[in-house]
Design an enzyme around this catalytic site. Structure first.
Site, PDB file in Angstrom:
ATOM      1  N   GLY A   1     -10.554  12.762 -11.050  1.00 18.38           N
ATOM      2  CA  GLY A   1      -9.576  11.708 -11.239  1.00 18.38           C
ATOM      3  C   GLY A   1      -9.781  11.003 -12.564  1.00 18.38           C
ATOM      4  O   GLY A   1     -10.089  11.633 -13.590  1.00 18.38           O
ATOM      5  N   CYS A   2      -9.626   9.701 -12.562  1.00 19.87           N
ATOM      6  CA  CYS A   2      -9.779   8.928 -13.789  1.00 19.87           C
ATOM      7  C   CYS A   2     -11.234   8.794 -14.228  1.00 19.87           C
ATOM      8  O   CYS A   2     -11.510   8.259 -15.303  1.00 19.87           O
ATOM      9  CB  CYS A   2      -9.141   7.547 -13.616  1.00 19.87           C
ATOM     10  SG  CYS A   2      -7.339   7.617 -13.461  1.00 19.87           S
ATOM     11  N   SER A   3     -12.154   9.278 -13.425  1.00 18.20           N
ATOM     12  CA  SER A   3     -13.571   9.289 -13.805  1.00 18.20           C
ATOM     13  C   SER A   3     -13.983  10.614 -14.422  1.00 18.20           C
ATOM     14  O   SER A   3     -15.172  10.872 -14.615  1.00 18.20           O
ATOM     15  CB  SER A   3     -14.440   9.020 -12.560  1.00 18.20           C
ATOM     16  OG  SER A   3     -14.087   7.811 -11.934  1.00 18.20           O
TER      17      SER A   3
END
Length: 285
Positions: free
Chosen positions: A63-65
């Site tokens: 994801g955004c990580s």
């Protein structure tokens, strides 16, 4: 060449130039992004061939990580001696996965590509202006509050397996729940991660946080510091680029580190779907 590989190579070449190394000096390419163009052959392998890097390449995502998680893997592979020099690239092309009828999501996002070079540091080696990675960390907890259902099994649930209905299968999020739950998790992650190294938030010169929600970042830092923190301590690029998923925090770092002094600490920290959080404690050399 695929669009994602082309986008990744654009930032990868800048990272290689900044590090002063040639593509042939790289022995692993990790392409880590929240959305990939295809499952195989890996985008990283396509980049490897186009640039002329050595060794291997693989894709991943969190994801955004995604960028922070790939940095976590790259750092530990170099420390373990498995690889000498790793190129981490995060080409985020999110607009291709948006539902432009969904007012909860479509106007929030933007596209960006970032890359980092990770290599070993010999004892006594001097690299002014570069960062030493002191430690990295990841954290996950299952949540459906940020979710996409589009995948290679999507068609099996539909009447016509040769026509995919995108309605309900693109990015969806429950914004109010994400704000509350990720704010608490992000604050706890930062404080505990720093405490493991005998540090408090006050000891960190600069925070490069996930560029998704300015209010969320402000609240996480207020909980961590006990007071509000300004742009100099935690710079934002969100208003200019939008939410660029895994790339945002790295963009913030790239644009806001030249004024740091040797010995200054910095914390790269991204959070997003999963839920997931990735962090890297850095020190300016």
């Amino acid at each position: 060449m695929s669009l994602e590989a082309e986008f990744g190579i654009a930032s990868a070449r800048k990272a290689l130039d900044h590090a002063g190394v040639e593509p042939s000096d790289i022995d692993l390419v990790i392409c880590s992004a929240s959305h990939h163009q295809r499952p195989y052959p890996a985008i990283a392998i396509e980049m490897q061939q186009a640039m002329g890097t050595k060794g291997a390449g693989f894709d991943m995502g969190l994801g955004c990580s995604s960028a922070a998680a790939a940095l976590h893997i790259a750092v530990n592979l170099v420390r373990a001696g498995a690889h000498r020099r790793v190129l981490v690239t995060t080409p985020e092309i999110i607009t291709g996965h948006l539902n432009f009828r969904d007012r909860q999501t479509h106007f929030i996002f933007g596209d960006a590509s970032v890359s980092m070079v990770v290599e070993g540091l010999a004892q006594g080696d001097k690299r002014p202006g570069r960062f030493e990675v002191l430690d990295t960390r990841t954290w996950t907890q299952m949540s459906n509050n940020i979710r996409t259902n589009l995948g290679y099994y999507t068609r099996t649930a539909q009447d016509d397996p040769y026509m995919i209905n995108l309605e309900g299968n693109l990015i969806k999020q429950v914004g109010n729940k994400v704000f509350k739950e990720v704010t608490v998790a992000g604050h706890q992650f930062i404080v505990e991660f720093l405490a493991e190294h005998g540090l408090t938030p006050q000891a960190i010169r600069r925070f490069w946080l996930h560029q998704a929600n300015a209010r969320m970042n402000a609240m996480i830092l207020k909980l961590s510091f006990g007071h509000e923190v300004g742009h100099d301590r935690a710079p934002m690029v969100l208003e200019r680029l939008g939410n660029t998923a895994g790339a945002g925090a790295v963009v913030a770092l790239a644009e806001n580190h030249a004024d740091m002094n040797a010995g200054d600490y910095g914390l790269l920290c991204a959070f997003g779907a999963g839920y997931s959080i990735g962090g890297a404690l850095l020190r300016m050399l």
